[in-house]
Structures are given as structure tokens and as C-alpha cells.
Design a protein around this motif. Structure first.
Motif, PDB file in Angstrom:
ATOM      1  N   ASP A 142      19.592 -16.899 -45.904  1.00 19.48           N
ATOM      2  CA  ASP A 142      18.910 -15.910 -46.244  1.00 19.48           C
ATOM      3  C   ASP A 142      17.849 -16.382 -47.487  1.00 19.48           C
ATOM      4  N   PRO A 143      16.542 -16.155 -47.032  1.00 18.64           N
ATOM      5  CA  PRO A 143      15.546 -16.659 -47.761  1.00 18.64           C
ATOM      6  C   PRO A 143      15.446 -16.109 -49.427  1.00 18.64           C
ATOM      7  N   GLU A 144      16.106 -14.833 -49.467  1.00 19.94           N
ATOM      8  CA  GLU A 144      16.001 -14.055 -50.786  1.00 19.94           C
ATOM      9  C   GLU A 144      17.105 -14.690 -51.572  1.00 19.94           C
ATOM     10  N   ARG A 145      18.078 -15.542 -50.978  1.00 24.55           N
ATOM     11  CA  ARG A 145      19.377 -16.071 -51.538  1.00 24.55           C
ATOM     12  C   ARG A 145      18.659 -17.439 -52.124  1.00 24.55           C
ATOM     13  N   LEU A 146      18.222 -18.037 -51.428  1.00 24.24           N
ATOM     14  CA  LEU A 146      17.601 -19.499 -51.733  1.00 24.24           C
ATOM     15  C   LEU A 146      16.684 -19.584 -52.972  1.00 24.24           C
ATOM     16  N   GLY A 147      17.186 -20.325 -53.905  1.00 22.08           N
ATOM     17  CA  GLY A 147      16.415 -20.344 -55.315  1.00 22.08           C
ATOM     18  C   GLY A 147      16.843 -19.389 -56.162  1.00 22.08           C
ATOM     19  N   ASN A 148      17.447 -18.386 -55.708  1.00 20.05           N
ATOM     20  CA  ASN A 148      17.991 -17.527 -56.675  1.00 20.05           C
ATOM     21  C   ASN A 148      19.156 -18.055 -57.896  1.00 20.05           C
ATOM     22  N   TRP A 149      18.798 -17.549 -59.013  1.00 20.65           N
ATOM     23  CA  TRP A 149      19.787 -17.871 -60.090  1.00 20.65           C
ATOM     24  C   TRP A 149      21.270 -17.596 -59.895  1.00 20.65           C
ATOM     25  N   ARG A 150      21.439 -16.377 -59.127  1.00 20.34           N
ATOM     26  CA  ARG A 150      22.785 -15.898 -58.972  1.00 20.34           C
ATOM     27  C   ARG A 150      23.355 -16.889 -58.037  1.00 20.34           C
TER      28      ARG A 150
END
Length: 269
Positions: A123-131
Motif C-alpha cells: 500500500d503506497p499510503e502505508r509506505l513512509g507513514n509514521w504509524r
């Protein structure tokens, strides 16, 4: 006579750097990258590594911005800005400079990593997300920001030296030395993963361009880092203790990141 004294002082300082910075386990004993270079990682281990590295990439941007804002001279500010804009999507020219070059969103390093992860359907939204970050990854970034973005330029410069030395370690020093460079180890490991886990079963391989680009970017950089160190040492307000402190603290933070990855990869074996 004065020149001889200065050379002796620098030689003594260089020995301290070799002992306190160059021998740091983040450089000399990166257990995750040593294991990864064997090419035996499974998909879960590769996914976890890429997810954490994406957090590192995305959240390095504000840390680098602090380095720009807190630079103490025009030359260091310019260099820090070059690194920042390249991270954000300005390509480098043949001289490895972003001056007069083009910006594209897809050239931002986090976007490049998202494209790298596309064959794994992440999931590109997940990649790099602090969570997405594990506690060790968060601790690494928080601690790195404190020292790399320090208001004390002597600590910040030491931190920068530590990170740059780590990134360029072994490159241009022969095949055996280069095999200890973490970029090289990651490239070899991903090649092995592609061969064993992707191509052998007809799956699209994970692209290596992001990692190969950074390895090539570091070529010749080690000599530049040494030259910058000589210049920094000549500053009338240079403080050896704070410089070494900055280098060690940055590498301590980095070691937390890699050790966190090493712990999780064992659990995912």
C-alpha cells in the motif's frame, strides 16, 4: 613550525576519529545488512525492511531541512540544500548537483521507493507513514534529528560526518572493502531475493535502481568527506569533543535502526 604543530594536532584527531567513529558497529558490525547480503531473505523480511526504510526516507526530509536552516556557513548550507531538494525530487546532473535540473514528483526518493515496492503490492499510503514505523525506527529518527539538526554546529557537523562516512564506507577501496558497504550489501541481498523468490516462480522482480543510484552517488564521496573534515578542523571555534560526540550519537541512532530490523527479521524467519 606552526604548520607542523597543526598537522600533528590533526593526526592525533584523525586517530580519535578512526577509533571513535570509523570503528562504530553501525559501520563495522551491521548484522542486518551482513545477513541480508546472503540473499536468503523471504518476502515477509523484505517487505518489513522496505517499509521501515521508506519511513527513514520520508522522515529524513524534515531532518535534512533542519540541517539547511542551521548551517553555519554558505557552503554547508548550499550542500545541505542540494541533498534536501534531491530527496524531494530534483534530479542530479552529470556533476551530481541539482543546480539547473528538473523537478518531478516521481523522482522524490519516497516515491521512488514506492515504485520499488510495487511488485510486492504494498500500500503506497502505508509506505513512509509514521504509524508504520516500529519503536526502534522511531527512536532512530528522533535521536538522529536531535544531533544531525542540532543548534550546536560542532555537534551537527560531527553527526553529518558520521552519516556520510557510513554511507560511503568501503566504496572505491577495492572489492573486499566495498562488500562491507551497506548499499552494496542491500543490492546483493535484493538480487538474491529476486533470483530465489521472484524470478524462479515467474514473479516480477523488485527493481534495484533506488539502491544502485545511491551506491553510485557515494562513489568518490569518501575523499570529499575527508576534505571537508580538514576544512572543519581549521575553524577557530572547532571543538574536537563535540564533533566526536556528534558523530557517535548519529551512529548510535543509526545502529538502533539496523538492530531493530535484525530483531524482526529473526522473528519473520
Amino acid at each position: 613550525m606552526q604548520s607542523d604543530v597543526r598537522h600533528k594536532r590533526f593526526d592525533a584527531f584523525w586517530k580519535r576519529i578512526e577509533l571513535k567513529v570509523h570503528r562504530h558497529p553501525a559501520i563495522r558490525n551491521n548484522r542486518f545488512c551482513t545477513w541480508f547480503s546472503r540473499g536468503e531473505a523471504n518476502t515477509a523480511q523484505v517487505v518489513h525492511f522496505l517499509e521501515q526504510f521508506a519511513v527513514f526516507s520520508r522522515h529524513f526530509v524534515p531532518i535534512q531541512a533542519k540541517r539547511v536552516a542551521r548551517s553555519t556557513n554558505l557552503a554547508s548550507e548550499k550542500l545541505a540544500r542540494h541533498i534536501l531538494v534531491n530527496e524531494c525530487g530534483v534530479r542530479l546532473g552529470s556533476d551530481k548537483s541539482p543546480e539547473n535540473q528538473t523537478f518531478r514528483t516521481e523522482w522524490a526518493h519516497i516515491e521512488w521507493l514506492r515504485e520499488t515496492c510495487a511488485p510486492l503490492k504494498l500500500d503506497p499510503e502505508r509506505l513512509g507513514n509514521w504509524r508504520t514505523a516500529t519503536p526502534p525506527t522511531r527512536r532512530f529518527l528522533i535521536d538522529l534529528e536531535k544531533v544531525y539538526g542540532s543548534l550546536d554546529w560542532r555537534i551537527a557537523t560531527g553527526a553529518s560526518y558520521g552519516i556520510e562516512t557510513w554511507a560511503a564506507w568501503g566504496i572505491g577501496k577495492g572489492e573486499e572493502a566495498e562488500s562491507t558497504n551497506f548499499w552494496k550489501q542491500l543490492i546483493i541481498g535484493l538480487k538474491g531475493y529476486n533470483t530465489q523468490q521472484r524470478l524462479s516462480v515467474g514473479l516480477e522482480p523488485v527493481p534495484l535502481g533506488f539502491f544502485e543510484h545511491h551506491f553510485e552517488l557515494e562513489t568518490g564521496h569518501g575523499e570529499n568527506v575527508y576534505g571537508e573534515l580538514l576544512e572543519t578542523f581549521s575553524h577557530p571555534k572547532f571543538d574536537e569533543e563535540k564533533f566526536v560526540e556528534g558523530g557517535r550519537r548519529a551512529l548510535d541512532a543509526l545502529y538502533v535502526f539496523w538492530e531493530g530490523l535484525n530483531s524482526v527479521r529473526k522473528a519473520l524467519a
